[in-house]
Scaffold this motif. Structure first.
Motif, PDB file in Angstrom:
ATOM      1  N   THR A  14     -22.265   0.352  -2.716  1.00 55.63           N
ATOM      2  CA  THR A  14     -20.908   0.617  -3.177  1.00 55.63           C
ATOM      3  C   THR A  14     -20.499  -0.339  -4.294  1.00 55.63           C
ATOM      4  OG1 THR A  14     -20.006  -0.841  -1.466  1.00 55.63           O
ATOM      5  CG2 THR A  14     -20.190   1.481  -0.927  1.00 55.63           C
ATOM      6  N   ALA A  15     -19.700   0.220  -5.208  1.00 52.80           N
ATOM      7  CA  ALA A  15     -19.011  -0.544  -6.251  1.00 52.80           C
ATOM      8  C   ALA A  15     -19.942  -1.288  -7.203  1.00 52.80           C
ATOM      9  CB  ALA A  15     -18.020  -1.523  -5.626  1.00 52.80           C
ATOM     10  N   PHE A  16     -21.193  -0.848  -7.330  1.00 53.02           N
ATOM     11  CA  PHE A  16     -22.094  -1.519  -8.268  1.00 53.02           C
ATOM     12  C   PHE A  16     -21.570  -1.415  -9.693  1.00 53.02           C
ATOM     13  CE2 PHE A  16     -25.707  -1.342 -11.230  1.00 53.02           C
ATOM     14  CZ  PHE A  16     -26.269  -2.596 -10.990  1.00 53.02           C
ATOM     15  N   ALA A  27       0.814  -1.224   0.000  1.00 51.72           N
ATOM     16  CA  ALA A  27       0.000   0.000   0.000  1.00 51.72           C
ATOM     17  C   ALA A  27       0.837   1.258   0.000  1.00 51.72           C
ATOM     18  CB  ALA A  27      -0.927  -0.013   1.211  1.00 51.72           C
ATOM     19  N   SER A  28       2.029   1.205   0.576  1.00 52.41           N
ATOM     20  CA  SER A  28       2.836   2.416   0.712  1.00 52.41           C
ATOM     21  C   SER A  28       3.236   3.011  -0.634  1.00 52.41           C
ATOM     22  CB  SER A  28       4.085   2.118   1.548  1.00 52.41           C
ATOM     23  OG  SER A  28       4.917   1.171   0.899  1.00 52.41           O
ATOM     24  N   VAL A  29       3.239   2.192  -1.669  1.00 49.67           N
ATOM     25  CA  VAL A  29       3.558   2.694  -3.016  1.00 49.67           C
ATOM     26  C   VAL A  29       2.543   3.742  -3.460  1.00 49.67           C
ATOM     27  CG1 VAL A  29       3.797   1.999  -5.437  1.00 49.67           C
ATOM     28  CG2 VAL A  29       4.665   0.511  -3.607  1.00 49.67           C
ATOM     29  N   TYR A  30       1.321   3.639  -2.947  1.00 51.26           N
ATOM     30  CA  TYR A  30       0.236   4.512  -3.387  1.00 51.26           C
ATOM     31  C   TYR A  30      -0.152   5.547  -2.332  1.00 51.26           C
ATOM     32  CZ  TYR A  30      -0.064   0.686  -6.703  1.00 51.26           C
ATOM     33  OH  TYR A  30       0.244  -0.255  -7.658  1.00 51.26           O
ATOM     34  N   ALA A  31       0.697   5.747  -1.345  1.00 53.51           N
ATOM     35  CA  ALA A  31       0.357   6.613  -0.216  1.00 53.51           C
ATOM     36  C   ALA A  31       0.123   8.061  -0.619  1.00 53.51           C
ATOM     37  CB  ALA A  31       1.454   6.546   0.845  1.00 53.51           C
ATOM     38  N   ASP A  32       0.731   8.500  -1.716  1.00 54.60           N
ATOM     39  CA  ASP A  32       0.567   9.892  -2.130  1.00 54.60           C
ATOM     40  C   ASP A  32      -0.530  10.066  -3.178  1.00 54.60           C
ATOM     41  OD1 ASP A  32       1.851   8.569  -4.178  1.00 54.60           O
ATOM     42  OD2 ASP A  32       3.251  10.201  -4.624  1.00 54.60           O
ATOM     43  N   ARG A  33      -1.308   9.029  -3.431  1.00 58.17           N
ATOM     44  CA  ARG A  33      -2.363   9.104  -4.439  1.00 58.17           C
ATOM     45  C   ARG A  33      -3.706   9.392  -3.767  1.00 58.17           C
ATOM     46  NH1 ARG A  33       0.023   6.325  -8.877  1.00 58.17           N
ATOM     47  NH2 ARG A  33      -1.764   6.954 -10.166  1.00 58.17           N
ATOM     48  N   SER A  34      -4.564  10.068  -4.505  1.00 58.01           N
ATOM     49  CA  SER A  34      -5.904  10.386  -3.993  1.00 58.01           C
ATOM     50  C   SER A  34      -6.756   9.126  -3.925  1.00 58.01           C
ATOM     51  CB  SER A  34      -6.581  11.408  -4.908  1.00 58.01           C
ATOM     52  OG  SER A  34      -7.966  11.521  -4.633  1.00 58.01           O
ATOM     53  N   PHE A  35      -7.670   9.086  -2.959  1.00 57.66           N
ATOM     54  CA  PHE A  35      -8.594   7.961  -2.858  1.00 57.66           C
ATOM     55  C   PHE A  35      -9.480   7.837  -4.097  1.00 57.66           C
ATOM     56  CE2 PHE A  35      -8.730   8.178   2.093  1.00 57.66           C
ATOM     57  CZ  PHE A  35      -7.467   7.612   2.134  1.00 57.66           C
ATOM     58  N   GLY A  36      -9.616   8.906  -4.852  1.00 58.80           N
ATOM     59  CA  GLY A  36     -10.440   8.874  -6.044  1.00 58.80           C
ATOM     60  C   GLY A  36      -9.680   8.577  -7.317  1.00 58.80           C
ATOM     61  N   ILE A  54     -13.889   9.473  -2.275  1.00 55.43           N
ATOM     62  CA  ILE A  54     -13.884   8.135  -1.698  1.00 55.43           C
ATOM     63  C   ILE A  54     -13.527   7.147  -2.796  1.00 55.43           C
ATOM     64  CG2 ILE A  54     -16.320   7.598  -2.112  1.00 55.43           C
ATOM     65  CD1 ILE A  54     -16.388   6.490   0.794  1.00 55.43           C
ATOM     66  N   TYR A  55     -12.997   5.988  -2.395  1.00 57.23           N
ATOM     67  CA  TYR A  55     -12.434   5.084  -3.386  1.00 57.23           C
ATOM     68  C   TYR A  55     -13.465   4.253  -4.130  1.00 57.23           C
ATOM     69  CZ  TYR A  55     -11.792   3.629   1.486  1.00 57.23           C
ATOM     70  OH  TYR A  55     -11.933   3.463   2.834  1.00 57.23           O
ATOM     71  N   GLU A  56     -14.650   4.050  -3.577  1.00 59.84           N
ATOM     72  CA  GLU A  56     -15.700   3.319  -4.291  1.00 59.84           C
ATOM     73  C   GLU A  56     -16.913   4.213  -4.468  1.00 59.84           C
ATOM     74  OE1 GLU A  56     -15.170  -1.362  -3.288  1.00 59.84           O
ATOM     75  OE2 GLU A  56     -16.035  -0.147  -1.696  1.00 59.84           O
ATOM     76  N   ARG A  57     -17.418   4.259  -5.690  1.00 56.02           N
ATOM     77  CA  ARG A  57     -18.592   5.087  -5.954  1.00 56.02           C
ATOM     78  C   ARG A  57     -19.842   4.430  -5.384  1.00 56.02           C
ATOM     79  NH1 ARG A  57     -15.327   6.210 -10.902  1.00 56.02           N
ATOM     80  NH2 ARG A  57     -15.756   4.077 -11.559  1.00 56.02           N
ATOM     81  N   ARG A 103     -15.622  -9.568  -8.892  1.00 63.76           N
ATOM     82  CA  ARG A 103     -15.890  -8.452  -7.995  1.00 63.76           C
ATOM     83  C   ARG A 103     -17.349  -8.502  -7.565  1.00 63.76           C
ATOM     84  NH1 ARG A 103     -13.505  -3.744  -8.462  1.00 63.76           N
ATOM     85  NH2 ARG A 103     -14.758  -3.339  -6.584  1.00 63.76           N
ATOM     86  N   PHE A 104     -17.581  -8.307  -6.277  1.00 67.57           N
ATOM     87  CA  PHE A 104     -18.921  -8.390  -5.698  1.00 67.57           C
ATOM     88  C   PHE A 104     -19.428  -7.022  -5.279  1.00 67.57           C
ATOM     89  CE2 PHE A 104     -17.979 -12.804  -5.502  1.00 67.57           C
ATOM     90  CZ  PHE A 104     -19.166 -13.494  -5.285  1.00 67.57           C
ATOM     91  N   SER A 105     -20.756  -6.904  -5.235  1.00 69.76           N
ATOM     92  CA  SER A 105     -21.426  -5.781  -4.592  1.00 69.76           C
ATOM     93  C   SER A 105     -22.535  -6.364  -3.726  1.00 69.76           C
ATOM     94  CB  SER A 105     -22.007  -4.817  -5.634  1.00 69.76           C
ATOM     95  OG  SER A 105     -22.585  -3.689  -5.013  1.00 69.76           O
TER      96      SER A 105
END
Length: 382
Positions: free
Chosen positions: A160-162, A26-35, A203-206, A122-124
């Motif tokens: 989420t994530a539909f 996860a640390s590779v993406y620490a500077d990226r936005s949740f969106g 937020i990371y999931e719409r 992937r599930f919703s």
């Protein structure tokens, strides 16, 4: 400069090693936005390659085992690194557990659990409704028999994530057949009309509102027994509360690490601001809250896997973790001052998320109601 790395308490050597792997991914993406959708997709691929999608899935279906704690640990560690593995919550944490707890049919488990374990599916999960939230007893989405199959009608919201799912677990009330029943809907995006829910935060999931109009399903779509979906569903909701708590706790630790590093480096009047008690004490208090919440989370997660008091401890751990995470990020923002609200610092997104988690998937107040009844033996208040 970040907070000095310390081994997490209550872990075996093997769990410590796994925690480091999850953190490093996860640390590779620490500077990226949740969106950032590109980052989320690349991150998911990294999780798949590391075998993290198999967490919580029994070994006979290609997973790492049904034990919940490794999934909670991965969720906390990825969050502590600054980029939560949130896709694990709905799929591995909730839908996979529902398929297991509902008790079949076996062909559903054989088809979908291996795909879940590899990250190929992937599930919703369709539960929440506008008029009743997650209160299944007030559910207005109905399922009625038609021949040997079913017809579903109703409306769901905050799903989420539909837009990314391959398959969906949908909860409906079968009033003529015993009540809450769970259904597995394949290719739901082509069968259910959806409308986005616009949140005032990143937020990371719409999120989506779903309009279920005369959705016809065969008899093999039923998950478990007709009218007995309540128990399996709430086992998954307890799991969700632990994973949400793990996210909040991890994000709080991420914020504390950032704030401590800044307090050591930022100098005003020739001394680091971290030399002042007005800065030190709130951060020290945040550390205490995070460590106390972690101990409760570990106890609740291990107890869940061992069949302990799942509901009460899940609520207690969720509340403690969300309170601690939010408090810590609030103190971290205060440490940074005005610069804390910039995208370069990147603390506002986790701050808002931890605030949201104090209200969802179950509010702090409802959690306290349940704790008062089960832990203290007080009368039911709702």
């Amino acid at each position: 400069m970040a907070l000095r790395t310390q081994p997490l308490t209550g872990l075996s050597d093997e769990e410590q090693q796994f925690a480091e792997v999850a953190y490093n991914i996860a640390s590779v993406y620490a500077d990226r936005s949740f969106g950032d959708r590109d980052a989320i997709d690349a991150y998911w691929d990294d999780c798949r390659k590391a075998g993290m999608c198999g967490l919580g899935v029994p070994e006979q279906y290609g997973g790492a085992g049904e034990d919940l704690f490794p999934l909670v640990l991965a969720t906390e560690r990825t969050s502590a690194a600054g980029f939560p593995a949130t896709r694990l919550v709905t799929g591995q944490g909730m839908c996979g557990r529902i398929l297991l707890r509902a008790g079949g049919p076996e062909q559903q488990q054989q088809r979908w659990l291996p795909a879940l374990a590899t990250g190929a599916a992937r599930f919703s999960f369709g539960l929440t409704e506008a008029g009743s939230g997650s209160n299944a007893q007030k559910m207005r989405t109905t399922a009625r028999r038609k021949g040997d199959g079913w017809v579903l009608n109703g409306e769901k919201t905050y799903i989420t994530a539909f837009d990314e799912c391959d398959v969906m677990l949908l909860a409906a009330n079968a009033p003529e057949d015993g009540g809450i029943t769970l259904f597995l809907v394949e290719e739901p995006r082509s069968r259910i009309v959806s409308q986005p829910v616009h949140l005032g935060m990143t937020i990371y999931e719409r999120h989506w509102t779903l309009f279920v109009d005369d959705l016809e399903l065969g008899p093999d779509a039923v998950v478990g027994e007709v009218g007995k979906g309540f128990r399996a569903m709430f086992a998954a909701l307890n799991c969700e509360r632990l994973l949400v708590g793990a996210q909040s706790l991890g994000l709080g630790r991420h914020g504390l690490s950032r704030a401590v590093g800044y307090a050591k480096e930022r100098e005003v009047f020739d001394v680091p601001i971290g030399a002042h008690q007005a800065v030190q004490h709130p951060l020290a208090e945040a550390y205490v809250q995070l460590e106390a919440a972690w101990a409760l989370l570990v106890s609740a997660a291990r107890g869940y896997s061992e069949g302990g008091r799942g509901g009460m401890l899940a609520n207690a751990a969720k509340m403690a973790c969300c309170d601690a995470g939010f408090f810590t990020l609030d103190r971290a923002l205060q440490t940074f001052g005005g610069s804390g609200y910039t995208t370069d610092v990147g603390l506002l997104e986790p701050y808002l998320l931890t605030r949201l988690f104090r209200s969802v998937p179950v509010s702090r107040e409802l959690g306290l109601n349940q704790i008062a009844m089960e832990a203290l033996g007080l009368p039911r208040s709702y």
